[in-house]
Design a protein around this motif. Structure first.
Motif, PDB file in Angstrom:
ATOM      1  N   ASP A  37       0.743  -1.365  -0.030  1.00 21.17           N
ATOM      2  CA  ASP A  37       0.096   0.138  -0.015  1.00 21.17           C
ATOM      3  C   ASP A  37       0.820   1.216   0.097  1.00 21.17           C
ATOM      4  O   ASP A  37       1.769   1.247   0.612  1.00 21.17           O
ATOM      5  N   VAL A  38       0.468   2.227  -0.796  1.00 21.16           N
ATOM      6  CA  VAL A  38       1.128   3.451  -1.016  1.00 21.16           C
ATOM      7  C   VAL A  38       0.144   4.674  -0.870  1.00 21.16           C
ATOM      8  O   VAL A  38      -0.799   4.592  -1.649  1.00 21.16           O
ATOM      9  N   ARG A  39       0.540   5.728  -0.178  1.00 18.41           N
ATOM     10  CA  ARG A  39      -0.553   6.769  -0.270  1.00 18.41           C
ATOM     11  C   ARG A  39       0.440   8.159  -0.290  1.00 18.41           C
ATOM     12  O   ARG A  39       1.252   8.102   0.467  1.00 18.41           O
ATOM     13  N   GLY A  40       0.373   9.069  -1.126  1.00 16.64           N
ATOM     14  CA  GLY A  40       1.101  10.189  -1.180  1.00 16.64           C
ATOM     15  C   GLY A  40       2.454   9.806  -1.904  1.00 16.64           C
ATOM     16  O   GLY A  40       2.710   8.916  -2.632  1.00 16.64           O
ATOM     17  N   LYS A  41       3.432  10.728  -1.691  1.00 13.86           N
ATOM     18  CA  LYS A  41       4.795  10.447  -2.078  1.00 13.86           C
ATOM     19  C   LYS A  41       5.581   9.669  -1.267  1.00 13.86           C
ATOM     20  O   LYS A  41       6.019  10.084  -0.079  1.00 13.86           O
ATOM     21  N   VAL A  42       6.284   8.539  -1.788  1.00 12.19           N
ATOM     22  CA  VAL A  42       7.073   7.848  -0.952  1.00 12.19           C
ATOM     23  C   VAL A  42       8.237   7.341  -1.997  1.00 12.19           C
ATOM     24  O   VAL A  42       8.084   6.677  -3.018  1.00 12.19           O
ATOM     25  N   ASN A  43       9.454   7.688  -1.569  1.00  7.43           N
ATOM     26  CA  ASN A  43      10.779   7.425  -2.337  1.00  7.43           C
ATOM     27  C   ASN A  43      11.683   6.288  -1.549  1.00  7.43           C
ATOM     28  O   ASN A  43      11.324   6.154  -0.554  1.00  7.43           O
ATOM     29  N   ARG A  44      12.366   5.818  -2.490  1.00  9.16           N
ATOM     30  CA  ARG A  44      13.364   4.582  -2.140  1.00  9.16           C
ATOM     31  C   ARG A  44      14.822   4.875  -2.725  1.00  9.16           C
ATOM     32  O   ARG A  44      14.875   5.690  -3.636  1.00  9.16           O
ATOM     33  N   GLU A  45      15.694   4.771  -1.743  1.00  5.45           N
ATOM     34  CA  GLU A  45      17.106   4.921  -2.125  1.00  5.45           C
ATOM     35  C   GLU A  45      17.856   3.444  -1.847  1.00  5.45           C
ATOM     36  O   GLU A  45      17.683   3.184  -0.807  1.00  5.45           O
ATOM     37  N   GLY A  46      18.158   2.774  -3.059  1.00 10.23           N
ATOM     38  CA  GLY A  46      18.919   1.510  -2.896  1.00 10.23           C
ATOM     39  C   GLY A  46      19.900   1.266  -3.898  1.00 10.23           C
ATOM     40  O   GLY A  46      20.171   1.819  -4.867  1.00 10.23           O
ATOM     41  N   GLY A  47      20.461   0.063  -3.769  1.00 10.40           N
ATOM     42  CA  GLY A  47      21.496  -0.436  -4.782  1.00 10.40           C
ATOM     43  C   GLY A  47      20.986  -0.980  -6.104  1.00 10.40           C
ATOM     44  O   GLY A  47      21.509  -0.760  -6.880  1.00 10.40           O
ATOM     45  N   VAL A  48      19.532  -1.292  -5.951  1.00  3.60           N
ATOM     46  CA  VAL A  48      19.094  -1.739  -6.904  1.00  3.60           C
ATOM     47  C   VAL A  48      18.173  -0.936  -7.792  1.00  3.60           C
ATOM     48  O   VAL A  48      18.165  -0.713  -8.994  1.00  3.60           O
ATOM     49  N   ILE A  65      13.634   3.744   2.948  1.00  3.33           N
ATOM     50  CA  ILE A  65      12.374   4.159   2.358  1.00  3.33           C
ATOM     51  C   ILE A  65      12.166   5.531   2.987  1.00  3.33           C
ATOM     52  O   ILE A  65      12.195   5.711   4.246  1.00  3.33           O
ATOM     53  N   ILE A  66      11.692   6.749   2.346  1.00  8.27           N
ATOM     54  CA  ILE A  66      11.382   7.988   2.744  1.00  8.27           C
ATOM     55  C   ILE A  66       9.983   8.565   2.484  1.00  8.27           C
ATOM     56  O   ILE A  66       9.932   8.378   1.233  1.00  8.27           O
ATOM     57  N   THR A  67       8.992   8.645   3.337  1.00 13.14           N
ATOM     58  CA  THR A  67       7.857   9.205   3.178  1.00 13.14           C
ATOM     59  C   THR A  67       7.777  10.785   3.362  1.00 13.14           C
ATOM     60  O   THR A  67       8.653  11.361   4.348  1.00 13.14           O
ATOM     61  N   SER A  68       7.066  11.401   2.516  1.00 17.01           N
ATOM     62  CA  SER A  68       7.026  12.886   2.438  1.00 17.01           C
ATOM     63  C   SER A  68       5.638  13.174   3.451  1.00 17.01           C
ATOM     64  O   SER A  68       4.968  12.196   3.831  1.00 17.01           O
TER      65      SER A  68
END
Length: 213
Positions: A37-48, A65-68
């Motif tokens: 589930d995702v609502r709004g803006k959610v970013n990911r920083e990863g090696g893949v 994982i970073i949620t705004s």
């Protein structure tokens, strides 16, 4: 003869280097969870992968994982079906830790709020600045804040709903084992404070129902 030994030595080190390189690459790219589930803006920083996370996306070992503001994400781990809700203005990293005596997931919280519900009796490692915890079959709330509290500007707040939780303050090496319904505050100054958040089981049950909705 010496040339043959030198050749075999070089072959051995090359094989070892290649094995370690492949093992490291596999570990970094290992799929460990899925976003349900995702609502709004959610970013990911990863090696893949890096960028926005969408419902159905795979989460990899070591992903941040970073949620705004107004962002939300719900993640389920593959092996033990632990469900973790990540709320707005939150930053976490998720790992799958493999050791000789077993393996476990780890959630590292850098700021914000998560609620996790474990579906098995496997252990879950939780870390936050100055604090580390070990959860077993637990349903809990964890927040990390930077507001002023008893002269300590940073603190972790654990609220145990069900299950078992062992909390250690890394600064003072103090341990505490809360009961269901208790809230523990662990500060960057090395203090551990205990609060009775819920006075009866009905309130705990209502909180669990709210989580599942």
């Amino acid at each position: 003869m010496e040339d043959r030994i030198s050749f075999l030595t070089k072959t051995f080190y090359f094989s070892l280097y290649f094995f370690l390189f492949v093992s490291f690459a596999f570990t970094r790219s290992e799929s460990i969870a899925i976003c349900v589930d995702v609502r709004g803006k959610v970013n990911r920083e990863g090696g893949v992968r890096t960028g926005l996370i969408r419902k159905g996306d795979i989460i990899y070992n070591g992903d941040k994982i970073i949620t705004s503001k107004n962002g939300f994400s719900s993640i389920i781990f593959h092996n033990d079906k632990t469900k973790t809700n990540v709320y707005d203005n939150t930053s976490i990293k998720i790992f799958y830790v493999q050791k000789p005596n077993g393996s476990s997931y780890e959630i590292a919280l850098f700021g914000g709020k998560v609620i996790a519900e474990m579906k098995s009796q496997k252990s879950l490692i939780i870390s936050a600045p100055s604090t580390e915890a070990l959860a077993t079959g637990a349903h809990f709330i964890l927040e990390y804040r930077n507001d002023l509290l008893f002269d300590d500007s940073s603190h972790s707040i654990f609220t145990l709903l069900t299950g078992r939780l062992e909390i250690k303050n890394e600064i003072s090496d103090q341990f505490i084992y809360p009961d269901a319904g208790q809230t523990i505050i662990s500060t960057l100054g090395g203090k551990i404070l205990q609060l009775d958040t819920f006075k009866n089981s009905t309130i705990i049950s209502n909180s669990i129902n709210d989580f599942n909705q």
